[in-house]
Write a protein that holds these residues in place. Structure first.
Motif, PDB file in Angstrom:
ATOM      1  N   SER A 228       7.881  -0.695   0.818  1.00  0.00           N
ATOM      2  CA  SER A 228       8.314  -1.945   0.162  1.00  0.00           C
ATOM      3  C   SER A 228       7.242  -2.577  -0.714  1.00  0.00           C
ATOM      4  O   SER A 228       7.343  -3.762  -1.039  1.00  0.00           O
ATOM      5  CB  SER A 228       8.787  -2.988   1.188  1.00  0.00           C
ATOM      6  OG  SER A 228       9.986  -2.596   1.764  1.00  0.00           O
ATOM      7  N   VAL A 229       6.215  -1.821  -1.072  1.00  0.00           N
ATOM      8  CA  VAL A 229       5.197  -2.380  -1.974  1.00  0.00           C
ATOM      9  C   VAL A 229       5.049  -1.551  -3.247  1.00  0.00           C
ATOM     10  O   VAL A 229       4.183  -1.831  -4.071  1.00  0.00           O
ATOM     11  CB  VAL A 229       3.813  -2.511  -1.279  1.00  0.00           C
ATOM     12  CG1 VAL A 229       3.880  -3.457  -0.095  1.00  0.00           C
ATOM     13  CG2 VAL A 229       3.249  -1.158  -0.889  1.00  0.00           C
ATOM     14  N   ALA A 230       5.886  -0.532  -3.414  1.00  0.00           N
ATOM     15  CA  ALA A 230       5.822   0.333  -4.598  1.00  0.00           C
ATOM     16  C   ALA A 230       7.186   0.997  -4.761  1.00  0.00           C
ATOM     17  O   ALA A 230       8.097   0.725  -3.980  1.00  0.00           O
ATOM     18  CB  ALA A 230       4.719   1.386  -4.428  1.00  0.00           C
ATOM     19  N   ASP A 231       7.323   1.891  -5.739  1.00  0.00           N
ATOM     20  CA  ASP A 231       8.639   2.509  -5.973  1.00  0.00           C
ATOM     21  C   ASP A 231       8.999   3.559  -4.927  1.00  0.00           C
ATOM     22  O   ASP A 231      10.109   4.054  -4.882  1.00  0.00           O
ATOM     23  CB  ASP A 231       8.707   3.109  -7.390  1.00  0.00           C
ATOM     24  CG  ASP A 231       7.767   4.289  -7.586  1.00  0.00           C
ATOM     25  OD1 ASP A 231       6.929   4.558  -6.692  1.00  0.00           O
ATOM     26  OD2 ASP A 231       7.860   4.950  -8.634  1.00  0.00           O
ATOM     27  N   ARG A 232       8.023   3.900  -4.086  1.00  0.00           N
ATOM     28  CA  ARG A 232       8.235   4.851  -2.989  1.00  0.00           C
ATOM     29  C   ARG A 232       7.198   4.543  -1.908  1.00  0.00           C
ATOM     30  O   ARG A 232       6.252   3.800  -2.174  1.00  0.00           O
ATOM     31  CB  ARG A 232       8.089   6.285  -3.493  1.00  0.00           C
ATOM     32  CG  ARG A 232       6.671   6.620  -3.891  1.00  0.00           C
ATOM     33  CD  ARG A 232       6.570   7.841  -4.737  1.00  0.00           C
ATOM     34  NE  ARG A 232       6.607   7.479  -6.161  1.00  0.00           N
ATOM     35  CZ  ARG A 232       6.252   8.264  -7.164  1.00  0.00           C
ATOM     36  NH1 ARG A 232       5.875   9.495  -6.927  1.00  0.00           N
ATOM     37  NH2 ARG A 232       6.277   7.854  -8.407  1.00  0.00           N
ATOM     38  N   PRO A 233       7.333   5.099  -0.714  1.00  0.00           N
ATOM     39  CA  PRO A 233       6.286   4.867   0.295  1.00  0.00           C
ATOM     40  C   PRO A 233       4.957   5.457  -0.181  1.00  0.00           C
ATOM     41  O   PRO A 233       4.950   6.535  -0.772  1.00  0.00           O
ATOM     42  CB  PRO A 233       6.800   5.600   1.539  1.00  0.00           C
ATOM     43  CG  PRO A 233       8.090   6.217   1.187  1.00  0.00           C
ATOM     44  CD  PRO A 233       8.424   5.946  -0.237  1.00  0.00           C
ATOM     45  N   ILE A 234       3.866   4.736   0.085  1.00  0.00           N
ATOM     46  CA  ILE A 234       2.567   5.167  -0.471  1.00  0.00           C
ATOM     47  C   ILE A 234       1.474   5.174   0.602  1.00  0.00           C
ATOM     48  O   ILE A 234       1.546   4.436   1.582  1.00  0.00           O
ATOM     49  CB  ILE A 234       2.095   4.246  -1.621  1.00  0.00           C
ATOM     50  CG1 ILE A 234       2.033   2.770  -1.147  1.00  0.00           C
ATOM     51  CG2 ILE A 234       2.981   4.395  -2.830  1.00  0.00           C
ATOM     52  CD1 ILE A 234       1.174   1.890  -2.024  1.00  0.00           C
ATOM     53  N   ARG A 235       0.448   6.004   0.382  1.00  0.00           N
ATOM     54  CA  ARG A 235      -0.802   5.898   1.139  1.00  0.00           C
ATOM     55  C   ARG A 235      -1.709   4.909   0.417  1.00  0.00           C
ATOM     56  O   ARG A 235      -1.728   4.861  -0.813  1.00  0.00           O
ATOM     57  CB  ARG A 235      -1.512   7.261   1.164  1.00  0.00           C
ATOM     58  CG  ARG A 235      -0.857   8.314   2.043  1.00  0.00           C
ATOM     59  CD  ARG A 235      -1.390   8.352   3.465  1.00  0.00           C
ATOM     60  NE  ARG A 235      -2.803   8.689   3.575  1.00  0.00           N
ATOM     61  CZ  ARG A 235      -3.291   9.926   3.624  1.00  0.00           C
ATOM     62  NH1 ARG A 235      -2.485  10.960   3.564  1.00  0.00           N
ATOM     63  NH2 ARG A 235      -4.597  10.134   3.762  1.00  0.00           N
ATOM     64  N   ALA A 236      -2.504   4.147   1.172  1.00  0.00           N
ATOM     65  CA  ALA A 236      -3.466   3.202   0.588  1.00  0.00           C
ATOM     66  C   ALA A 236      -4.856   3.802   0.779  1.00  0.00           C
ATOM     67  O   ALA A 236      -5.574   3.475   1.731  1.00  0.00           O
ATOM     68  CB  ALA A 236      -3.345   1.845   1.264  1.00  0.00           C
ATOM     69  N   ARG A 237      -5.235   4.671  -0.140  1.00  0.00           N
ATOM     70  CA  ARG A 237      -6.427   5.497   0.079  1.00  0.00           C
ATOM     71  C   ARG A 237      -7.728   4.717  -0.069  1.00  0.00           C
ATOM     72  O   ARG A 237      -8.707   5.015   0.625  1.00  0.00           O
ATOM     73  CB  ARG A 237      -6.399   6.709  -0.853  1.00  0.00           C
ATOM     74  CG  ARG A 237      -5.276   7.669  -0.464  1.00  0.00           C
ATOM     75  CD  ARG A 237      -5.211   8.873  -1.387  1.00  0.00           C
ATOM     76  NE  ARG A 237      -4.015   9.658  -1.130  1.00  0.00           N
ATOM     77  CZ  ARG A 237      -3.914  10.612  -0.215  1.00  0.00           C
ATOM     78  NH1 ARG A 237      -4.957  10.910   0.534  1.00  0.00           N
ATOM     79  NH2 ARG A 237      -2.795  11.271  -0.038  1.00  0.00           N
ATOM     80  N   ALA A 238      -7.776   3.717  -0.937  1.00  0.00           N
ATOM     81  CA  ALA A 238      -9.012   2.926  -1.070  1.00  0.00           C
ATOM     82  C   ALA A 238      -9.259   2.141   0.226  1.00  0.00           C
ATOM     83  O   ALA A 238     -10.406   2.025   0.684  1.00  0.00           O
ATOM     84  CB  ALA A 238      -8.908   1.981  -2.263  1.00  0.00           C
ATOM     85  N   THR A 239      -8.190   1.634   0.823  1.00  0.00           N
ATOM     86  CA  THR A 239      -8.344   0.892   2.078  1.00  0.00           C
ATOM     87  C   THR A 239      -8.705   1.845   3.214  1.00  0.00           C
ATOM     88  O   THR A 239      -9.523   1.510   4.088  1.00  0.00           O
ATOM     89  CB  THR A 239      -7.037   0.133   2.385  1.00  0.00           C
ATOM     90  OG1 THR A 239      -6.686  -0.634   1.230  1.00  0.00           O
ATOM     91  CG2 THR A 239      -7.206  -0.778   3.582  1.00  0.00           C
ATOM     92  N   GLU A 240      -8.119   3.027   3.203  1.00  0.00           N
ATOM     93  CA  GLU A 240      -8.492   4.030   4.208  1.00  0.00           C
ATOM     94  C   GLU A 240      -9.995   4.296   4.156  1.00  0.00           C
ATOM     95  O   GLU A 240     -10.663   4.408   5.195  1.00  0.00           O
ATOM     96  CB  GLU A 240      -7.751   5.351   3.945  1.00  0.00           C
ATOM     97  CG  GLU A 240      -6.258   5.286   4.207  1.00  0.00           C
ATOM     98  CD  GLU A 240      -5.539   6.563   3.795  1.00  0.00           C
ATOM     99  OE1 GLU A 240      -6.209   7.489   3.277  1.00  0.00           O
ATOM    100  OE2 GLU A 240      -4.315   6.634   3.996  1.00  0.00           O
ATOM    101  N   ALA A 241     -10.547   4.359   2.935  1.00  0.00           N
ATOM    102  CA  ALA A 241     -11.977   4.671   2.776  1.00  0.00           C
ATOM    103  C   ALA A 241     -12.849   3.577   3.411  1.00  0.00           C
ATOM    104  O   ALA A 241     -13.931   3.866   3.945  1.00  0.00           O
ATOM    105  CB  ALA A 241     -12.316   4.841   1.300  1.00  0.00           C
ATOM    106  N   VAL A 242     -12.367   2.329   3.366  1.00  0.00           N
ATOM    107  CA  VAL A 242     -13.121   1.222   3.982  1.00  0.00           C
ATOM    108  C   VAL A 242     -13.174   1.395   5.505  1.00  0.00           C
ATOM    109  O   VAL A 242     -14.168   1.054   6.155  1.00  0.00           O
ATOM    110  CB  VAL A 242     -12.471  -0.132   3.597  1.00  0.00           C
ATOM    111  CG1 VAL A 242     -13.094  -1.283   4.375  1.00  0.00           C
ATOM    112  CG2 VAL A 242     -12.582  -0.374   2.093  1.00  0.00           C
TER     113      VAL A 242
END
Ligand SMILES: Cc1cc2nc3c(=O)[nH]c(=O)nc-3n(C[C@H](O)[C@H](O)[C@H](O)COP(=O)(O)OP(=O)(O)OC[C@H]3O[C@@H](n4cnc5c(N)ncnc54)[C@H](O)[C@@H]3O)c2cc1C
Length: 295
Positions: A228-242
């Motif tokens: 529900s934050v993009a046109d499809r389900p997404i991974r949040a890779r920059a946050t994962e890196a944190v």
């Protein structure tokens, strides 16, 4: 008035594939499993209604939950109620059980299927972030044979999938080895019968702790996915890196929440505003980290 489209009811996969051989992108034959998405379209008020259908309700090959080779394998017709009641899912896939428990209410959970959620490809589909963080594979089949598609490659655009018009989802394979933990969180207007404003899944493994000063052990292999934050389900890779390689301390949670608010670009729509989605996603992530770390 809704017009009932012609519908075939095959009793074997071979027969289903034979029916689907006539399905093309321009003139599709629409599978119906639980019907909880398809039937909403039948009146034609929300997009074009299906012109021809194939009923999957007699295909036992699409049913069942098994544990095999370090994975839980769920037939495409597995319902949310079956997921919630499954010992294998409760033991190995608690985040998927948690997602299933938030979908619709009892009536929808009794009919709605995991395969339907995946094929429907809504950016708000609640199981989809869980499948992303757990590296699920979608096994699809048709007259040309079977193939396995990693979920990361399955949703290719807004409500578009990698499934060919003549293919069915057969089963979903979710690896469970390796001590991976996962959590699920959905934010909607109500606890039941609410489409997600934001939905998150977080997975990690506990590392040896050498990188941390305090008692908390570092997280490795961190995966964060959102719906529900993009046109499809997404991974949040920059946050994962944190979050990767460090302990889930309050400072880490603050940094991860800040990173997530900067990383996602949701939209305003009938269910929510972009600002609310960004803020609540960040707070929900912070809470998930806090709950998982136990501080
Ligand atoms: C009142 C209500 C509340 C809901 N609440 C939620 C919610 O909280 N969260 C949420 O995520 N969803 C929700 N939904 C949507 C819906 O219930 C789910 O997406 C459900 O998983 C769909 O499964 P189904 O078996 O009913 O799919 P169907 O309606 O039968 O099919 C959905 C789509 O998938 C395709 N399809 C189905 N099975 C296959 C297969 N095996 N192979 C290929 N294509 C297939 C169909 O052709 C169709 O395009 C809700 C729906 C309603 C009506």
């Amino acid at each position: 008035m809704p017009v009932e489209p012609p519908i075939a009811t095959p009793t074997s996969l071979a027969d289903a594939y034979a029916v689907l051989a006539g399905s093309t992108a321009d003139d599709p034959i629409t599978p119906i499993a639980g019907g909880t998405d398809v039937m909403v379209r039948i009146t034609g008020e929300i997009g074009a209604p299906p012109a021809r259908m194939v009923d999957l309700s007699r295909l036992d090959a699409l049913r069942g939950i098994t544990v095999d080779g370090g994975a839980v394998i769920l037939g495409a017709r597995t319902t949310y109620t079956e997921i919630r009641r499954s010992d294998a899912c409760r033991e190995h896939l608690p985040a998927l059980v948690a997602a299933a428990a938030t979908i619709g209410a009892a009536q929808i959970q009794n009919r709605g299927t995991l395969g339907g959620n995946i094929a429907n490809a809504s950016p708000a589909g609640d199981t989809l972030p869980v499948l992303l963080v757990l590296d699920a594979e979608v096994i699809v089949g048709g007259a040309r044979g079977e193939r396995s598609i990693p979920v990361a490659d399955f949703w290719v655009a807004y409500r578009r999938t990698a499934l060919a018009p003549d293919e069915l989802i057969l089963r979903i394979r979710i690896p469970v080895a390796g001590g991976r933990e996962a959590r699920f969180r959905k934010i909607g207007t109500r606890r039941a019968q609410a489409i997600s404003k934001v939905v998150l899944a977080l997975a990690w493994r506990e590392g040896p702790g050498a990188a941390t000063a305090g008692p908390a052990r570092a997280w490795t292999d961190v995966r964060l996915a959102l719906g529900s934050v993009a046109d499809r389900p997404i991974r949040a890779r920059a946050t994962e890196a944190v979050l990767e390689g460090v302990a889930p301390t309050p400072a880490t949670a603050n940094a991860a929440a800040e990173a997530l608010a900067a990383e996602i670009h949701p939209i305003d729509d009938v269910r929510s505003t972009a600002d609310y989605r960004r803020a609540v996603a960040a707070r929900a992530l912070h809470r998930m980290i806090r709950d998982a770390a136990g501080w």
